[in-house]
Design an enzyme around this catalytic site. Structure first.
Site, PDB file in Angstrom:
ATOM      1  CG  HIS A  50     132.934  -1.995  99.997  1.00  0.00           C
ATOM      2  ND1 HIS A  50     131.647  -2.189  99.748  1.00  0.00           N
ATOM      3  CD2 HIS A  50     133.836  -3.046  99.608  1.00  0.00           C
ATOM      4  CE1 HIS A  50     131.406  -3.315  98.972  1.00  0.00           C
ATOM      5  NE2 HIS A  50     132.691  -3.990  98.936  1.00  0.00           N
ATOM      6  CG  HIS A  73     136.042 -14.576  97.065  1.00  0.00           C
ATOM      7  ND1 HIS A  73     137.176 -14.521  97.569  1.00  0.00           N
ATOM      8  CD2 HIS A  73     135.413 -16.014  97.217  1.00  0.00           C
ATOM      9  CE1 HIS A  73     137.415 -15.984  97.760  1.00  0.00           C
ATOM     10  NE2 HIS A  73     136.495 -16.821  97.659  1.00  0.00           N
ATOM     11  CB  SER A 105     135.600  -5.156  96.277  1.00  0.00           C
ATOM     12  OG  SER A 105     135.362  -6.343  95.528  1.00  0.00           O
ATOM     13  CD  GLU A 117     131.696 -13.813  91.379  1.00  0.00           C
ATOM     14  OE1 GLU A 117     132.318 -13.122  92.208  1.00  0.00           O
ATOM     15  OE2 GLU A 117     130.883 -14.634  91.595  1.00  0.00           O
ATOM     16  N   GLY A 147     139.290 -17.902  92.957  1.00  0.00           N
ATOM     17  CA  GLY A 147     140.126 -16.713  93.501  1.00  0.00           C
ATOM     18  C   GLY A 147     141.083 -17.171  94.453  1.00  0.00           C
ATOM     19  CG  ASP A 184     134.187  -9.691 100.494  1.00  0.00           C
ATOM     20  OD1 ASP A 184     134.012 -10.223 101.299  1.00  0.00           O
ATOM     21  OD2 ASP A 184     133.667  -8.909  99.619  1.00  0.00           O
TER      22      ASP A 184
HETATM   23  N1  SAM Z   1     134.054  -8.559  96.930  1.00  0.00           N
HETATM   24  C1  SAM Z   1     132.667  -8.225  96.698  1.00  0.00           C
HETATM   25  C2  SAM Z   1     132.423  -6.783  96.971  1.00  0.00           C
HETATM   26  O1  SAM Z   1     133.045  -6.125  97.998  1.00  0.00           O
HETATM   27  O2  SAM Z   1     131.758  -6.194  96.195  1.00  0.00           O
HETATM   28  C3  SAM Z   1     131.679  -9.232  97.175  1.00  0.00           C
HETATM   29  C4  SAM Z   1     132.047 -10.505  97.053  1.00  0.00           C
HETATM   30  S1  SAM Z   1     130.694 -11.705  97.496  1.00  0.00           S
HETATM   31  C5  SAM Z   1     130.760 -11.460  99.394  1.00  0.00           C
HETATM   32  C6  SAM Z   1     131.474 -13.324  97.246  1.00  0.00           C
HETATM   33  C7  SAM Z   1     131.500 -13.702  95.854  1.00  0.00           C
HETATM   34  O3  SAM Z   1     132.568 -14.361  95.586  1.00  0.00           O
HETATM   35  C8  SAM Z   1     130.492 -14.026  95.448  1.00  0.00           C
HETATM   36  O4  SAM Z   1     129.785 -13.449  94.175  1.00  0.00           O
HETATM   37  C9  SAM Z   1     130.419 -15.387  94.761  1.00  0.00           C
HETATM   38  O5  SAM Z   1     129.868 -15.961  93.719  1.00  0.00           O
HETATM   39  C10 SAM Z   1     132.211 -15.418  94.485  1.00  0.00           C
HETATM   40  N2  SAM Z   1     132.869 -16.810  94.843  1.00  0.00           N
HETATM   41  C11 SAM Z   1     132.594 -17.890  95.692  1.00  0.00           C
HETATM   42  N3  SAM Z   1     133.413 -18.682  95.568  1.00  0.00           N
HETATM   43  C12 SAM Z   1     134.360 -18.251  94.687  1.00  0.00           C
HETATM   44  C13 SAM Z   1     135.697 -18.591  94.530  1.00  0.00           C
HETATM   45  N4  SAM Z   1     136.261 -19.609  95.039  1.00  0.00           N
HETATM   46  N5  SAM Z   1     136.409 -17.877  93.658  1.00  0.00           N
HETATM   47  C14 SAM Z   1     135.995 -16.576  93.247  1.00  0.00           C
HETATM   48  N6  SAM Z   1     134.685 -16.329  93.452  1.00  0.00           N
HETATM   49  C15 SAM Z   1     134.060 -17.010  94.225  1.00  0.00           C
END
Ligand code: SAM
Length: 298
Positions: A19, A42, A106, A124, A150, A170
């Site tokens: 972040h 993500h 994020s 998401e 994503g 991410d």
């Molecule tokens: N980027 C966020 C932050 O910094 O606050 C945290 C993201 S977390 C590490 C990963 C997220 O990606 C999870 O909420 C998960 O449900 C989602 N996710 C997993 N595979 C995904 C995909 N193919 N496309 C979109 N989201 C996905």
């Protein structure tokens, strides 16, 4: 099956690194008047309570952002991040009584730094996190929030009309296929938008058995280290890898002992900002052992 919930980890050491760097990059893009696009592949739920729900269970934030918030003096990159988190938490911080505001994930950081001319797309997949995210951002016309893959959706958004943009990747890597999908989709994205600023996060997980080591990336490299090398190798422009380790690498299990970012086309000022910040960050966040690495390739 998506079981990962970022709420459990909100504000931990990995969040601090990703972040703080994301903010720095968005601030940099905001120095020019021309609009930019941010793609958060993500996104998670967007904002997280530290006092109730998932984050309050393991309190990972105490070993992460909690150690920065009451620091009077921090290097500029970390100071800016800590100030924005304090603002989002909404009251004077105390580790014992964290205020009722939310830790900014994020999407919330992006929202805070986007100007009226900029746009963002957040992806998401988890239904519950998507619902919270959509609700939080629905009134903000600068955002599109999509319950779609994503990585799969990235290519179609590139290049941004203004040819200025930041892609933040991410994944949680709970799906092993992410280790192949991330480089694959980055290759496609770079073909369309080679001058974009790309930030890709990866975990550093404790070493397990020899059978799980990946020999293609050198003697004893883990799958995560192999991913870092693949990412550094697939783009030949300005790029860097930054790693922060807050504990010893051994010990087995699936323990996260650190994390890293591979960045393509980073701001040229980021090198100095990281050189100033990483020693302080490793010292503040270490659990016994703290170290960092910065590899800059041009
Ligand atoms: N980027 C966020 C932050 O910094 O606050 C945290 C993201 S977390 C590490 C990963 C997220 O990606 C999870 O909420 C998960 O449900 C989602 N996710 C997993 N595979 C995904 C995909 N193919 N496309 C979109 N989201 C996905």
């Amino acid at each position: 099956m998506l079981s990962y919930r970022h709420g459990f980890h909100a504000g931990n050491a990995a969040d601090v690194l990703k972040h703080a760097v994301l903010m720095y990059c968005l601030d940099y893009l905001g120095q020019k008047e021309a609009p930019f696009l941010v793609i958060d592949t993500h996104s998670g739920a967007g904002r997280y309570s530290l006092t109730e729900g998932y984050a309050a269970q393991n309190r990972e934030w105490e070993q992460g952002v909690g150690r920065l918030l009451d620091q009077a003096v921090l290097p500029p990159l970390l100071d800016r991040y800590a100030a924005l988190v304090r603002e989002s938490l909404g009251a004077k911080f105390s580790a014992e009584f964290p205020p009722a505001g939310r830790y900014p994930g994020s999407p919330a950081l992006i929202q805070r730094l986007l100007r009226s001319q900029d746009r963002a797309v957040c992806f998401e997949l988890h239904p519950a996190d998507f619902a919270v995210l959509e609700d939080t951002l629905k009134a903000d016309k600068r955002f599109r929030v999509l319950r779609e893959d994503g990585l799969g959706g990235l290519k179609a958004l590139l290049p941004p009309p203004s040819r200025r943009g930041c892609v933040f990747i991410d994944p949680s890597y709970e799906m092993k296929s992410d280790y192949e999908a991330v480089p694959e989709k980055l290759i496609e994205a770079l073909r369309r938008f080679p001058t974009g600023l790309y930030i890709t996060w990866y975990p550093l997980l404790a070493r397990r058995s020899g059978a799980e080591l990946n020999d293609d990336a050198g003697e004893g490299a883990t799958q995560q280290e192999a991913l870092r090398e693949t990412l550094l190798g697939l783009y030949s422009g300005n790029r860097c890898a930054v790693e922060l380790r807050t504990a010893a690498a051994g010990g087995g299990g699936k323990r996260l002992y650190g994390s890293g970012l591979v960045i393509y086309n980073p701001p040229f000022t980021l090198r100095k900002a990281l050189d100033e910040s990483l020693p302080a960050l490793a010292e503040l966040l270490r659990e016994g052992q703290g170290s960092w690495d910065l590899r800059w390739e041009e």
